[in-house]
Enzyme design. Structure first.
Site, short mmCIF file in Angstrom:
data_model
loop_
_atom_site.label_atom_id
_atom_site.label_comp_id
_atom_site.label_asym_id
_atom_site.label_seq_id
_atom_site.Cartn_x
_atom_site.Cartn_y
_atom_site.Cartn_z
N GLU A 44 0.83 -1.21 0.00
CA GLU A 44 0.00 0.00 0.00
C GLU A 44 0.86 1.26 0.00
O GLU A 44 2.10 1.19 0.11
CB GLU A 44 -0.96 -0.04 1.19
CG GLU A 44 -1.91 -1.23 1.07
CD GLU A 44 -3.00 -1.28 2.12
OE1 GLU A 44 -2.88 -0.59 3.16
OE2 GLU A 44 -3.98 -2.02 1.89
N CYS A 53 -1.70 -4.74 -5.81
CA CYS A 53 -2.25 -5.99 -5.27
C CYS A 53 -1.20 -7.10 -5.30
O CYS A 53 -0.27 -7.09 -6.12
CB CYS A 53 -3.43 -6.45 -6.11
SG CYS A 53 -4.84 -5.34 -6.09
N GLU A 55 -1.45 -10.14 -6.34
CA GLU A 55 -1.42 -10.92 -7.58
C GLU A 55 -0.51 -10.27 -8.62
O GLU A 55 0.26 -10.92 -9.31
CB GLU A 55 -2.83 -11.03 -8.18
CG GLU A 55 -3.83 -11.73 -7.30
CD GLU A 55 -4.60 -10.78 -6.39
OE1 GLU A 55 -3.98 -9.85 -5.83
OE2 GLU A 55 -5.81 -10.97 -6.25
N CYS A 90 -9.07 -8.76 -7.84
CA CYS A 90 -9.80 -7.59 -8.36
C CYS A 90 -9.78 -7.61 -9.88
O CYS A 90 -9.05 -8.37 -10.52
CB CYS A 90 -9.19 -6.30 -7.82
SG CYS A 90 -7.69 -5.78 -8.68
N CYS A 93 -6.34 -7.00 -11.59
CA CYS A 93 -5.47 -8.19 -11.57
C CYS A 93 -5.95 -9.23 -12.57
O CYS A 93 -5.15 -9.89 -13.24
CB CYS A 93 -5.40 -8.77 -10.16
SG CYS A 93 -4.47 -7.71 -9.04
N1 THU Z 1 -5.91 -6.34 -2.79
C1 THU Z 1 -5.08 -7.30 -3.30
O1 THU Z 1 -3.92 -7.42 -2.90
N2 THU Z 1 -5.57 -8.11 -4.27
C2 THU Z 1 -6.82 -8.01 -4.81
O2 THU Z 1 -7.11 -8.63 -5.82
C3 THU Z 1 -7.84 -7.16 -4.15
C4 THU Z 1 -7.28 -6.13 -3.23
C5 THU Z 1 -5.39 -5.47 -1.74
C6 THU Z 1 -5.29 -4.00 -2.11
C7 THU Z 1 -5.37 -3.34 -0.76
O3 THU Z 1 -4.07 -3.26 -0.23
C8 THU Z 1 -6.21 -4.28 0.09
O4 THU Z 1 -6.24 -5.52 -0.62
C9 THU Z 1 -7.61 -3.81 0.36
O5 THU Z 1 -8.27 -3.50 -0.82
#
Ligand code: THU
Length: 136
Positions: A44, A53, A55, A90, A93
């Protein structure tokens, strides 16, 4: 590496997540066609939108090491690192997966310490826009 081991690697990858804002730790474990494992965690950022993310970190880690062919990815996530159900990839990704992976690429969504759901990329992103849609 079997599916359970790939899920375990995704759960292990959660530990390095940098999540001071959401608290949601996510880990991903990506298997190449040649059997190599690449992992990633979410990272983040105080400006929020630069967040990446797990992935995509796993995919870009593998791609920057020269890998191009992949068979499966496992994804695990949860608030404060506690898995309490599915944390599915998401849309962004899924789109990045569609750039590098075929429609039968396997996506394992971890639902608990010892459980997961199995999808094909085509199920998660039907009618995908892919490199095949770009005329060269
Ligand atoms: N996040 C992921 O790492 N992968 C996803 O496919 C969905 C969201 C993370 C982004 C953020 O740091 C946290 O999850 C909350 O959205």
């Amino acid at each position: 590496m079997n599916e359970k081991e790939l899920c375990k690697a995704a759960i292990d990858a959660m530990k390095n997540a940098y999540v001071p804002y959401s608290g949601y730790k996510v880990g991903a474990a990506l298997l190449t066609e040649s059997g190599k494992l690449f992992v990633g965690c979410n990272i983040e950022n105080a400006a929020y939108t630069p967040t990446v993310c797990a992935e995509r970190v796993a995919l870009f880690n593998a791609i920057s090491s020269g890998e191009r062919k992949f068979t499966a990815i496992a994804v695990a996530g949860g608030k404060d690192g506690v898995i309490s159900g599915a944390f599915p990839p998401c849309g962004v990704c899924r789109q990045v997966m569609a750039e590098f992976c075929t429609s039968d690429f396997t996506v394992l969504v971890v639902t608990g310490i010892d459980s997961y759901k199995k999808y094909s990329l085509n199920e998660l992103l039907p009618e995908a826009f892919t490199p095949k849609n770009i005329k060269k």
